[in-house]
Design an enzyme around this catalytic site. Structure first.
Site, PDB file in Angstrom:
ATOM      1  N   PHE A 252     -12.703  -5.127   1.639  1.00 54.20           N
ATOM      2  CA  PHE A 252     -13.856  -4.401   0.604  1.00 54.20           C
ATOM      3  C   PHE A 252     -15.192  -4.651   1.424  1.00 54.20           C
ATOM      4  CE2 PHE A 252     -11.328  -5.138  -3.700  1.00 54.20           C
ATOM      5  CZ  PHE A 252     -10.516  -4.327  -3.192  1.00 54.20           C
ATOM      6  N   PRO A 253     -15.357  -4.377   2.698  1.00 50.54           N
ATOM      7  CA  PRO A 253     -16.621  -4.562   3.706  1.00 50.54           C
ATOM      8  C   PRO A 253     -17.575  -3.501   2.934  1.00 50.54           C
ATOM      9  CG  PRO A 253     -14.878  -3.560   4.987  1.00 50.54           C
ATOM     10  CD  PRO A 253     -14.127  -3.977   3.727  1.00 50.54           C
ATOM     11  N   LEU A 254     -17.184  -2.748   2.416  1.00 49.55           N
ATOM     12  CA  LEU A 254     -17.916  -1.535   1.979  1.00 49.55           C
ATOM     13  C   LEU A 254     -18.106  -1.641   0.447  1.00 49.55           C
ATOM     14  CD1 LEU A 254     -16.819   1.353   4.249  1.00 49.55           C
ATOM     15  CD2 LEU A 254     -19.140   0.035   4.457  1.00 49.55           C
TER      16      LEU A 254
ATOM     17  N   GLY B 267     -16.675   1.359  -1.310  1.00 47.21           N
ATOM     18  CA  GLY B 267     -17.456   2.461  -1.291  1.00 47.21           C
ATOM     19  C   GLY B 267     -18.933   2.330  -1.856  1.00 47.21           C
TER      20      GLY B 267
ATOM     21  N   TYR C 267       0.843  -1.076  -0.120  1.00 43.94           N
ATOM     22  CA  TYR C 267      -0.020   0.058   0.061  1.00 43.94           C
ATOM     23  C   TYR C 267       1.032   1.271  -0.220  1.00 43.94           C
ATOM     24  CZ  TYR C 267      -3.694  -3.418   1.416  1.00 43.94           C
ATOM     25  OH  TYR C 267      -4.495  -4.295   1.647  1.00 43.94           O
TER      26      TYR C 267
HETATM   27  N1  LIG Z   1      -6.025  -8.718   1.396  1.00 43.64           N
HETATM   28  C1  LIG Z   1      -6.097  -8.187   0.256  1.00 43.64           C
HETATM   29  O1  LIG Z   1      -6.015  -8.836  -0.695  1.00 43.64           O
HETATM   30  C2  LIG Z   1      -6.756  -6.922   0.398  1.00 43.64           C
HETATM   31  C3  LIG Z   1      -7.212  -6.344  -0.622  1.00 43.64           C
HETATM   32  C4  LIG Z   1      -7.777  -5.059  -0.746  1.00 43.64           C
HETATM   33  C5  LIG Z   1      -8.130  -4.362   0.551  1.00 43.64           C
HETATM   34  N2  LIG Z   1      -7.562  -4.957   1.837  1.00 43.64           N
HETATM   35  C6  LIG Z   1      -7.699  -4.391   2.867  1.00 43.64           C
HETATM   36  O2  LIG Z   1      -9.138  -4.086   3.283  1.00 43.64           O
HETATM   37  C7  LIG Z   1      -9.264  -2.951   3.678  1.00 43.64           C
HETATM   38  C8  LIG Z   1     -10.784  -2.335   3.142  1.00 43.64           C
HETATM   39  O3  LIG Z   1     -10.913  -2.227   1.803  1.00 43.64           O
HETATM   40  P1  LIG Z   1     -10.960  -0.896   1.056  1.00 43.64           P
HETATM   41  O4  LIG Z   1     -10.659   0.234   1.893  1.00 43.64           O
HETATM   42  O5  LIG Z   1     -10.419  -0.963  -0.332  1.00 43.64           O
HETATM   43  O6  LIG Z   1     -12.423  -0.811   0.765  1.00 43.64           O
HETATM   44  P2  LIG Z   1     -13.994  -0.619   1.456  1.00 43.64           P
HETATM   45  O7  LIG Z   1     -13.665  -0.557   3.013  1.00 43.64           O
HETATM   46  O8  LIG Z   1     -14.842  -1.574   0.933  1.00 43.64           O
HETATM   47  O9  LIG Z   1     -14.268   0.830   0.793  1.00 43.64           O
HETATM   48  C9  LIG Z   1     -13.541   2.077   0.881  1.00 43.64           C
HETATM   49  C10 LIG Z   1     -13.827   3.197   0.149  1.00 43.64           C
HETATM   50  O10 LIG Z   1     -15.073   3.537   0.729  1.00 43.64           O
HETATM   51  C11 LIG Z   1     -15.034   4.809   1.003  1.00 43.64           C
HETATM   52  N3  LIG Z   1     -15.744   5.200   2.284  1.00 43.64           N
HETATM   53  C12 LIG Z   1     -15.306   4.460   3.546  1.00 43.64           C
HETATM   54  N4  LIG Z   1     -16.420   4.972   4.515  1.00 43.64           N
HETATM   55  C13 LIG Z   1     -17.259   5.728   3.981  1.00 43.64           C
HETATM   56  C14 LIG Z   1     -18.288   6.360   4.411  1.00 43.64           C
HETATM   57  N5  LIG Z   1     -18.811   6.396   5.764  1.00 43.64           N
HETATM   58  N6  LIG Z   1     -19.020   7.291   3.488  1.00 43.64           N
HETATM   59  C15 LIG Z   1     -18.577   7.340   2.341  1.00 43.64           C
HETATM   60  N7  LIG Z   1     -17.569   6.782   1.703  1.00 43.64           N
HETATM   61  C16 LIG Z   1     -16.758   5.731   2.672  1.00 43.64           C
HETATM   62  C17 LIG Z   1     -13.650   5.317   0.998  1.00 43.64           C
HETATM   63  O11 LIG Z   1     -13.332   6.725   0.616  1.00 43.64           O
HETATM   64  P3  LIG Z   1     -13.013   7.768   1.599  1.00 43.64           P
HETATM   65  O12 LIG Z   1     -11.549   7.573   1.769  1.00 43.64           O
HETATM   66  O13 LIG Z   1     -13.469   9.329   1.020  1.00 43.64           O
HETATM   67  O14 LIG Z   1     -13.695   7.585   2.956  1.00 43.64           O
HETATM   68  C18 LIG Z   1     -12.978   4.341   0.209  1.00 43.64           C
HETATM   69  O15 LIG Z   1     -12.932   4.780  -1.401  1.00 43.64           O
HETATM   70  C19 LIG Z   1      -8.223  -1.958   3.093  1.00 43.64           C
HETATM   71  O16 LIG Z   1      -7.892  -0.620   3.576  1.00 43.64           O
HETATM   72  C20 LIG Z   1      -7.011  -2.893   3.148  1.00 43.64           C
HETATM   73  O17 LIG Z   1      -6.760  -2.717   4.483  1.00 43.64           O
HETATM   74  C21 LIG Z   1      -7.179  -6.151   1.542  1.00 43.64           C
END
Ligand SMILES: NC(=O)c1ccc[n+]([C@@H]2O[C@H](COP(=O)([O-])OP(=O)(O)OC[C@H]3O[C@@H](n4cnc5c(N)ncnc54)[C@H](OP(=O)(O)O)[C@@H]3O)[C@@H](O)[C@H]2O)c1
Length: 261
Positions: free
Chosen positions: A185-187, A190, A82
């Site tokens: 990607f729990p959200l 986004g 990252y």
């Molecule tokens: N093991 C793996 O292969 C792998 C792969 C991908 C990710 N991950 C991990 O999983 C974590 C979660 O995934 P992710 O962060 O990619 O996706 P996510 O949690 O599903 O969604 C994050 C996105 O949603 C937006 N968001 C979050 N809270 C919000 C809210 N309350 N209102 C509006 N928009 C919101 C964020 O933008 P803003 O910044 O504008 O809030 C960001 O663009 C990552 O941070 C990483 O640590 C692991």
């Protein structure tokens, strides 16, 4: 429930009187001896656009990390890829000192190398005391079982959310075996936070934000579920963490259960 009472119990309002909402998500002991509050934080979004380079607002990124701890979060997911290295350097700057790595997850099983050799290396890191517990990412049940023949597996981190559920088997296995399941990607990156998105009706029913319904649904699905929503903004972090205060009843769970992608 009357509209008035419902308004008083929205996660946002209760958050104002609960300084550490993440503690309300329950506790899971990783590997049996590293207790964490189940609602965690994913640090990938603290980097620049496309998960590359420095964030646009470094001060806000540091503030997000420090606020996460204040809110009771004690599970932070990061990876050297990252940035690369940016999220880990931000974590060091915001949160040091900390000691050994409590949980080290193999990001992907490398198909070009013997899987047993990779699991064996994880076992060696553990026996040398460099990491406390070992996890895997993007794996199926057969792969988890193969790894467990060589090294104890404390967590599995797979893509999983309300509209993407191809890891249902792995989740059930982890629930049965008391292995932490960390949905990335729990959200849905986004999509599940949008006011016009798939959660708008359920969110209106419980007087909460769609993001909070998506996270509360995950927390209720399994006691081993450890969501790590990512954000670069304190406002979104606070909104997401308040999801730990939202209890979904069976009728909402049934409605959401039918809402597969
Ligand atoms: N093991 C793996 O292969 C792998 C792969 C991908 C990710 N991950 C991990 O999983 C974590 C979660 O995934 P992710 O962060 O990619 O996706 P996510 O949690 O599903 O969604 C994050 C996105 O949603 C937006 N968001 C979050 N809270 C919000 C809210 N309350 N209102 C509006 N928009 C919101 C964020 O933008 P803003 O910044 O504008 O809030 C960001 O663009 C990552 O941070 C990483 O640590 C692991």
């Amino acid at each position: 429930m009357s509209a008035n009472i419902q308004a008083m119990t929205t996660p946002q309002r209760r958050h104002q009187t609960d300084p550490q909402p993440a503690t309300r998500s329950g506790t899971f002991a990783i590997g049996g001896d590293v207790p964490v509050h189940r609602l965690g934080f994913g640090a990938m979004r603290l980097t620049g656009p496309g998960v590359w380079g420095e964030p646009a607002d470094r001060t806000e990124a540091i503030a997000v990390l420090r606020r996460a701890i204040e809110l009771g979060i004690n599970l932070i997911d990061t990876a050297d890829s990252y940035g690369p290295y940016v999220s880990e350097e931000l974590i060091r700057e915001a949160l040091h000192p900390y000691e050994r790595i409590d949980l080290f997850q193999l990001h992907r099983i490398d198909p070009k190398v013997s899987a047993d050799d990779q699991f064996g290396l994880l076992r060696d890191l553990q026996s040398e005391g460099k990491v406390r517990h070992v996890g895997l990412s993007e794996v199926n049940v057969a792969e988890i079982e193969a790894a467990r023949r060589i090294v104890p597996i404390a967590t599995v981190q797979n893509q999983y959310n309300l509209v993407y559920r191809s890891s249902e088997d792995a989740l059930d296995y982890c629930t049965r075996e008391n292995i932490g399941f960390i949905p990335f990607f729990p959200l849905a990156t986004g999509d599940l936070t949008k006011s016009g998105g798939p959660l708008r009706r359920a969110a209106a029913r419980v007087n909460a934000q769609p993001s909070q319904v998506a996270l509360a649904w995950l927390l209720k699905k399994s006691p081993v579920m450890l969501p790590i929503p990512g954000t670069s903004r304190v406002k979104h972090l606070e909104e997401n963490t308040a999801a730990a205060l939202l209890e979904l009843d069976d009728s909402i769970m049934d409605e959401l259960e039918r809402q597969r992608g």
